[in-house]
Design a protein around this motif. Structure first.
Motif, mmCIF file in Angstrom:
data_model
loop_
_atom_site.group_PDB
_atom_site.id
_atom_site.type_symbol
_atom_site.label_atom_id
_atom_site.label_comp_id
_atom_site.label_asym_id
_atom_site.label_seq_id
_atom_site.Cartn_x
_atom_site.Cartn_y
_atom_site.Cartn_z
ATOM 1 N N GLN A 131 0.842 -1.193 0.000
ATOM 2 C CA GLN A 131 0.000 0.000 0.000
ATOM 3 C C GLN A 131 0.873 1.237 0.000
ATOM 4 O O GLN A 131 1.881 1.296 0.693
ATOM 5 C CB GLN A 131 -0.932 0.023 1.218
ATOM 6 C CG GLN A 131 -2.034 -1.020 1.150
ATOM 7 C CD GLN A 131 -3.083 -0.807 2.214
ATOM 8 O OE1 GLN A 131 -2.916 0.023 3.098
ATOM 9 N NE2 GLN A 131 -4.171 -1.552 2.131
ATOM 10 N N THR B 200 -5.086 10.341 -0.851
ATOM 11 C CA THR B 200 -5.619 10.844 0.407
ATOM 12 C C THR B 200 -5.999 12.326 0.311
ATOM 13 O O THR B 200 -5.706 13.006 -0.665
ATOM 14 C CB THR B 200 -4.574 10.670 1.523
ATOM 15 O OG1 THR B 200 -3.407 11.449 1.198
ATOM 16 C CG2 THR B 200 -4.167 9.226 1.678
ATOM 17 N N LYS C 133 0.436 5.481 0.135
ATOM 18 C CA LYS C 133 -0.421 6.661 0.259
ATOM 19 C C LYS C 133 0.136 7.773 -0.616
ATOM 20 O O LYS C 133 1.330 8.074 -0.587
ATOM 21 C CB LYS C 133 -0.519 7.113 1.714
ATOM 22 C CG LYS C 133 -1.304 6.149 2.587
ATOM 23 C CD LYS C 133 -1.769 6.801 3.873
ATOM 24 C CE LYS C 133 -2.721 5.892 4.627
ATOM 25 N NZ LYS C 133 -3.285 6.543 5.828
ATOM 26 N N SER D 167 -12.298 11.815 2.437
ATOM 27 C CA SER D 167 -12.407 10.721 1.470
ATOM 28 C C SER D 167 -11.030 10.288 0.989
ATOM 29 O O SER D 167 -10.088 11.090 0.951
ATOM 30 C CB SER D 167 -13.248 11.150 0.264
ATOM 31 O OG SER D 167 -14.579 11.392 0.636
ATOM 32 N N GLU D 168 -10.941 9.041 0.618
ATOM 33 C CA GLU D 168 -9.749 8.493 -0.025
ATOM 34 C C GLU D 168 -10.195 7.634 -1.207
ATOM 35 O O GLU D 168 -11.231 6.969 -1.142
ATOM 36 C CB GLU D 168 -8.938 7.639 0.945
ATOM 37 C CG GLU D 168 -8.307 8.413 2.080
ATOM 38 C CD GLU D 168 -7.500 7.544 3.019
ATOM 39 O OE1 GLU D 168 -6.672 8.090 3.775
ATOM 40 O OE2 GLU D 168 -7.708 6.308 3.013
ATOM 41 N N ILE E 11 -3.391 4.670 -2.357
ATOM 42 C CA ILE E 11 -4.460 5.342 -1.614
ATOM 43 C C ILE E 11 -4.268 6.842 -1.792
ATOM 44 O O ILE E 11 -3.329 7.428 -1.241
ATOM 45 C CB ILE E 11 -4.436 4.960 -0.125
ATOM 46 C CG1 ILE E 11 -4.564 3.441 0.037
ATOM 47 C CG2 ILE E 11 -5.567 5.658 0.626
ATOM 48 C CD1 ILE E 11 -4.471 2.970 1.479
ATOM 49 N N GLN F 111 -13.152 5.210 0.167
ATOM 50 C CA GLN F 111 -13.254 4.936 1.584
ATOM 51 C C GLN F 111 -13.071 6.227 2.360
ATOM 52 O O GLN F 111 -12.677 7.259 1.808
ATOM 53 C CB GLN F 111 -12.205 3.908 2.024
ATOM 54 C CG GLN F 111 -10.764 4.410 1.954
ATOM 55 C CD GLN F 111 -9.756 3.337 2.337
ATOM 56 O OE1 GLN F 111 -10.041 2.146 2.268
ATOM 57 N NE2 GLN F 111 -8.570 3.751 2.743
ATOM 58 N N TYR F 112 -13.375 6.175 3.672
ATOM 59 C CA TYR F 112 -13.235 7.343 4.534
ATOM 60 C C TYR F 112 -12.070 7.130 5.499
ATOM 61 O O TYR F 112 -11.747 6.007 5.877
ATOM 62 C CB TYR F 112 -14.516 7.589 5.335
ATOM 63 C CG TYR F 112 -15.671 8.078 4.505
ATOM 64 C CD1 TYR F 112 -15.735 9.391 4.079
ATOM 65 C CD2 TYR F 112 -16.703 7.220 4.150
ATOM 66 C CE1 TYR F 112 -16.795 9.847 3.320
ATOM 67 C CE2 TYR F 112 -17.765 7.663 3.393
ATOM 68 C CZ TYR F 112 -17.804 8.986 2.983
ATOM 69 O OH TYR F 112 -18.863 9.430 2.233
ATOM 70 N N ASN F 113 -11.479 8.237 5.902
ATOM 71 C CA ASN F 113 -10.375 8.176 6.868
ATOM 72 C C ASN F 113 -10.397 9.440 7.707
ATOM 73 O O ASN F 113 -10.472 10.550 7.169
ATOM 74 C CB ASN F 113 -9.032 8.043 6.138
ATOM 75 C CG ASN F 113 -7.875 7.847 7.108
ATOM 76 O OD1 ASN F 113 -8.083 7.583 8.280
ATOM 77 N ND2 ASN F 113 -6.666 7.982 6.619
ATOM 78 N N TYR F 114 -10.328 9.273 9.023
ATOM 79 C CA TYR F 114 -10.330 10.426 9.919
ATOM 80 C C TYR F 114 -8.913 10.985 10.029
ATOM 81 O O TYR F 114 -8.278 10.915 11.081
ATOM 82 C CB TYR F 114 -10.836 10.031 11.305
ATOM 83 C CG TYR F 114 -12.326 9.856 11.380
ATOM 84 C CD1 TYR F 114 -13.151 10.874 11.841
ATOM 85 C CD2 TYR F 114 -12.925 8.674 10.976
ATOM 86 C CE1 TYR F 114 -14.525 10.724 11.906
ATOM 87 C CE2 TYR F 114 -14.294 8.505 11.040
ATOM 88 C CZ TYR F 114 -15.087 9.538 11.511
ATOM 89 O OH TYR F 114 -16.442 9.370 11.567
ATOM 90 N N ILE F 115 -8.395 11.526 8.922
ATOM 91 C CA ILE F 115 -7.030 12.051 8.970
ATOM 92 C C ILE F 115 -6.942 13.275 9.862
ATOM 93 O O ILE F 115 -5.881 13.610 10.375
ATOM 94 C CB ILE F 115 -6.513 12.379 7.558
ATOM 95 C CG1 ILE F 115 -7.360 13.475 6.910
ATOM 96 C CG2 ILE F 115 -6.468 11.163 6.685
ATOM 97 C CD1 ILE F 115 -6.794 13.986 5.604
ATOM 98 N N PRO G 31 -14.642 12.928 8.542
ATOM 99 C CA PRO G 31 -13.818 11.953 7.823
ATOM 100 C C PRO G 31 -13.562 12.426 6.398
ATOM 101 O O PRO G 31 -14.479 12.793 5.676
ATOM 102 C CB PRO G 31 -14.678 10.686 7.849
ATOM 103 C CG PRO G 31 -16.082 11.196 7.944
ATOM 104 C CD PRO G 31 -16.017 12.463 8.753
#
Length: 359
Positions: A23, A60, A25, A200-201, A58, A87-91, A198
């Motif tokens: 993976q 981001t 980013k 998006s990715e 990914i 997908q979602y990510n709480y960056i 969150p």
């Protein structure tokens, strides 16, 4: 060649998908934005080093208000894109956590400085007591001259003035530290109660026969942005022509950064579907209104889910309309949604390594 099995509600079965190991980013910047009255089309381009074999990219830092159905990914290079998902990510949570740690470190520094200043203040008070104890020149057996008394008083006054100046400076520093401490505590309290959004990715699975460089282009529609027109109408006198200045008022609340982008304005509505509605007869008579049509994207939408023979969602399966460029890719839950033009009634399901079927 393995065959696919299709259920009655647009569900087709595949063997388990291969798990992608690596993976990577990838951060991108918005390069082109087409701003509509409601929403915007965003284009991002990024060159990425791709290793040999299967890998996952990914992308981001994308807006949480991205329309997943509008998401398009194209790649130029010697590789194959096997799946595209959102997908979602709480960056933001990581950023908030780092900010909280920074604030806590600042608070500890201030507490240390406050202790040091209070210690300095204690030393000054001790020197005050020493001066009071040692300033007396009285001696019962001998008389003290006036010159000695003046000299002692002068010394005492000088020392007292020096200590008082130090005391004032320390008290000012203590007050400033207290104000700064209050500000940091307030900011820390706000961060603790902050509601995180969150981001998006876009997850892109690729397969490359050898290591290479590839250029990826992301396109998607995002809400919470747009523009509206305003006008300035001016005329110097009744004899002069009217001057109309057309202005565009732009707003952008997508939570992603648009910096130095190539911006275009459009008065079209991207939420209007490309499928022409069936026209109704418009009868002209008193009290009769014109027919109304629903032109949104949900007009001829078909949705479903793709499962394997163990009823597990298949990620990245391709669903297309034969003879057109219209297509969709199943998401992380195996679901898809596609708008079918009038006159079309077939869907084609495909996945790498399996026989394509049309239903």
């Amino acid at each position: 060649m393995k065959r696919l099995r299709l259920g009655l509600w647009a569900c087709f079965c595949l063997c388990a998908a291969t798990t992608l190991m690596g993976q990577n980013k990838v951060k991108t910047t918005a390069e082109k934005v087409t701003l509509f009255i409601d929403g915007a089309q965003v284009t991002r381009t990024k060159q990425v080093d791709i290793p040999a074999g299967n890998s996952t990219l990914i992308f981001t830092g994308l807006s949480p208000y991205m329309d997943a159905q509008s998401m398009q990914v194209s790649a130029k290079g010697k590789l194959t894109v096997t799946a595209v998902n959102r997908q979602y990510n709480y960056i933001d949570s990581l950023a908030v956590s780092e900010k909280q740690q920074s604030l806590q470190k600042e608070l500890k520094k201030i507490e240390k400085q406050q202790k040091e200043q209070n210690a300095e203040l204690g030393l000054i008070n001790a020197e005050y007591e020493m001066l009071k104890t040692n300033c007396s020149v009285n001696n019962k057996n001998t008389a003290t001259s006036l010159a000695t008394i003046k000299e002692v008083n002068q010394y005492y006054s000088g020392q007292l003035k020096t200590l008082k100046t130090k005391e004032l400076a320390i008290n000012e520093q203590i007050a400033e530290l207290a104000i700064k401490q209050g500000q940091l505590n307030s900011e820390l309290a706000q961060l603790s109660g902050k509601s995180l959004t969150p981001m998006s990715e876009i997850v892109v699975n690729v397969n490359a026969p050898a290591a290479c460089k590839a250029t990826f282009t992301l396109n998607y529609y995002v809400k919470n942005a747009g523009w509206f027109p305003s006008y300035d109408v001016r005329s110097g006198s009744l004899a002069e022509p009217i001057s109309i200045i057309y202005k565009a008022n732009i707003f952008q609340n997508t939570k992603e950064e648009w910096k130095n982008v190539e911006l275009s304005l459009s008065s079209s509505n991207p939420s209007t579907g490309s499928v022409a509605p069936t026209l109704s007869t418009y009868w002209l008579d008193y009290g009769l209104a014109a027919p109304r049509y629903n032109l949104n994207l949900n007009g001829n939408t078909v949705s479903g889910i793709v499962l394997d023979n163990e009823r597990t969602p298949v990620i990245g399966a391709t669903v297309t309309i034969p003879g057109t460029t219209i297509g969709a890719i199943t998401d992380i839950n195996g679901k898809y949604s596609i708008t079918i033009p009038n006159g079309q009634n077939k869907l084609q399901f495909s996945y790498i390594g399996y026989q394509t079927q049309t239903r």
